[in-house]
Design a protein around this motif. Structure first.
Motif, PDB file in Angstrom:
ATOM      1  N   GLU A  41       9.565  -4.543  -9.922  1.00  0.00           N
ATOM      2  CA  GLU A  41       8.320  -4.539  -9.164  1.00  0.00           C
ATOM      3  C   GLU A  41       8.579  -4.372  -7.675  1.00  0.00           C
ATOM      4  OE1 GLU A  41       5.720  -7.367 -12.202  1.00  0.00           O
ATOM      5  OE2 GLU A  41       6.270  -8.069 -10.204  1.00  0.00           O
ATOM      6  N   LEU A  60       9.000  -0.647  -7.275  1.00  0.00           N
ATOM      7  CA  LEU A  60       7.809   0.166  -7.523  1.00  0.00           C
ATOM      8  C   LEU A  60       6.700  -0.106  -6.512  1.00  0.00           C
ATOM      9  CD1 LEU A  60       7.531   0.011 -11.421  1.00  0.00           C
ATOM     10  CD2 LEU A  60       8.428   1.859 -10.018  1.00  0.00           C
ATOM     11  N   LEU A  61       6.618  -1.327  -5.961  1.00  0.00           N
ATOM     12  CA  LEU A  61       5.526  -1.662  -5.065  1.00  0.00           C
ATOM     13  C   LEU A  61       5.477  -0.764  -3.842  1.00  0.00           C
ATOM     14  CD1 LEU A  61       3.160  -3.533  -4.597  1.00  0.00           C
ATOM     15  CD2 LEU A  61       4.718  -5.138  -3.468  1.00  0.00           C
ATOM     16  N   TYR A  96       4.085   2.607  -4.926  1.00  0.00           N
ATOM     17  CA  TYR A  96       2.637   2.552  -5.108  1.00  0.00           C
ATOM     18  C   TYR A  96       1.919   2.590  -3.762  1.00  0.00           C
ATOM     19  CZ  TYR A  96       3.586   1.196  -9.945  1.00  0.00           C
ATOM     20  OH  TYR A  96       4.009   1.154 -11.240  1.00  0.00           O
ATOM     21  N   VAL A 108       1.986   6.165  -2.310  1.00  0.00           N
ATOM     22  CA  VAL A 108       1.060   7.042  -3.037  1.00  0.00           C
ATOM     23  C   VAL A 108      -0.375   6.746  -2.644  1.00  0.00           C
ATOM     24  CG1 VAL A 108       0.188   7.629  -5.327  1.00  0.00           C
ATOM     25  CG2 VAL A 108       2.648   7.385  -4.965  1.00  0.00           C
ATOM     26  N   LEU A 109      -0.721   5.443  -2.510  1.00  0.00           N
ATOM     27  CA  LEU A 109      -2.079   5.066  -2.130  1.00  0.00           C
ATOM     28  C   LEU A 109      -2.427   5.592  -0.745  1.00  0.00           C
ATOM     29  CD1 LEU A 109      -4.707   3.480  -2.548  1.00  0.00           C
ATOM     30  CD2 LEU A 109      -3.516   1.461  -1.668  1.00  0.00           C
ATOM     31  N   SER A 119      -2.898   9.357  -0.834  1.00  0.00           N
ATOM     32  CA  SER A 119      -4.154   9.705  -1.495  1.00  0.00           C
ATOM     33  C   SER A 119      -5.332   9.492  -0.555  1.00  0.00           C
ATOM     34  CB  SER A 119      -4.319   8.864  -2.760  1.00  0.00           C
ATOM     35  OG  SER A 119      -3.267   9.088  -3.656  1.00  0.00           O
TER      36      SER A 119
END
Length: 348
Positions: free
Chosen positions: A284, A287-288, A291, A294-295, A298
């Motif tokens: 985690e 990956l955090l 993430y 990507v956020l 976006s």
């Protein structure tokens, strides 16, 4: 905390992004490290110092007094009785490097704290060679205690078990006639207590114990407390086992529980060791940030697209040029000229 405002055609929205800065703390003249151990383990703390020093002392921050002093090749260790036989200091000199190696065996909770080495030369402190080591001691839950709770049908009863909460997450397990007994609830921490409910067979000796989540205690080690204890050989928490077939717990119902336990002699205990969550914590943590990136990307592209659409809608249509030499306008002009000449003739 940084607040970012995003606009769109229908309005705007705010997103609060927690920015965790990387703070580099530079302590002048001090080397600091951190060491984490579990109660009962052994810790080794190393304090380097210049070989030409005339005095080196070790201080435990909680006591605020030196417990070890090295001067001119002679050493002195001064500790309370609970630490005297567990603390060992060695003065090591190898390849021109000098250090004091502090070894603490059978770690206890009160051993935690900051350990500092102070270096002197000719009575003056050498601040650049001060070393700090912060020792953290983690400890498991306390010993378990259990009381009979309520009947669960026929020869079965539930028991409520508790233990003092430790710094490490824990669980409670019970063995009856050498067999691991199923739990009715997951371990939970309420205040300072660890709680868990276990299903056992009524009127037979049962032995229970606490442990950490990633620890598995053998049936012979699980003897924090006992219920239905009698003065005979059945009180042995570690009876000899005979290998027999044990049905799955899912097939044991209230209607066949007593038949199942009466029919079996003994059985191999089931290892219900809980999976260690450290692997998932590492995954985690990797990956955090992905993430988050990507956020943010976006939201950035969403903002750019909405802004472009809004700008296109705000541009007004250009005016249509008026051409006077169109056939329709020429015909209307000719009619007006004829009507004007006819009126002039009639008036004459």
């Amino acid at each position: 905390m940084v607040e970012v405002l995003f606009h769109s055609l229908t309005g705007g929205f705010k997103i609060q992004i927690l920015v965790i800065p990387i703070i580099l703390t530079i302590l002048h003249g001090c080397k600091s490290t951190q060491l984490s151990k579990i109660q009962g383990q052994e810790a080794n703390l190393i304090f380097p110092y210049p070989c030409d020093s005339t005095e080196v002392t070790l201080v435990q921050h909680s006591s605020r007094a030196p417990f070890y002093r090295l001067t001119d090749g002679s050493s002195q260790l001064s500790l309370p009785g609970s630490q005297l036989h567990r603390f060992h200091v060695q003065n090591r000199i190898k390849n021109g490097n000098c250090s004091l190696d502090l070894t603490i065996t059978n770690l206890m909770r009160n051993d935690a704290g900051k350990y500092i080495s102070l270096v002197y030369k000719d009575g003056k402190s050498i601040v650049d060679h001060t070393t700090r080591v912060e020792l953290q001691i983690h400890y498991p839950p306390g010993k378990a205690s259990c009381v009979v709770s309520e009947g669960k049908g026929r020869d079965w009863v539930s028991i409520d078990c508790t233990a003092n909460v430790g710094s490490l997450s824990g669980k409670i397990e019970c063995y009856q006639d050498g067999v691991w007994m199923p739990s009715l609830t997951d371990p939970s921490e309420t205040g300072t207590l660890l709680k868990q409910t276990i299903l056992i067979r009524k009127s037979l000796p049962v032995f229970c114990c606490s442990s950490t989540l990633d620890e598995y205690k053998e049936r012979c080690e699980c003897n924090d407390t006992g219920l239905y204890i009698a003065d005979d050989d059945s009180n042995d928490p570690c009876p000899p086992l005979e290998i027999t077939t044990m049905p799955l717990l899912s097939t044991v119902t209230q209607s066949n529980q007593s038949v199942y336990y009466f029919s079996m002699v003994t059985s191999i205990p089931i290892n219900t060791e809980t999976c260690n969550s450290n692997k998932w914590v590492i995954i985690e943590s990797i990956l955090l940030p992905i993430y988050a990136i990507v956020l943010i990307l976006s939201l950035f592209f969403h903002y750019k697209i909405k802004t472009k659409i809004r700008n296109n809608r705000n541009v007004k249509d250009p005016p249509i040029p008026l051409h006077l030499d169109t056939p329709l306008l020429q015909m209307m002009k000719n009619r007006l000229m004829k009507n004007g000449s006819r009126k002039n003739t009639e008036s004459a």
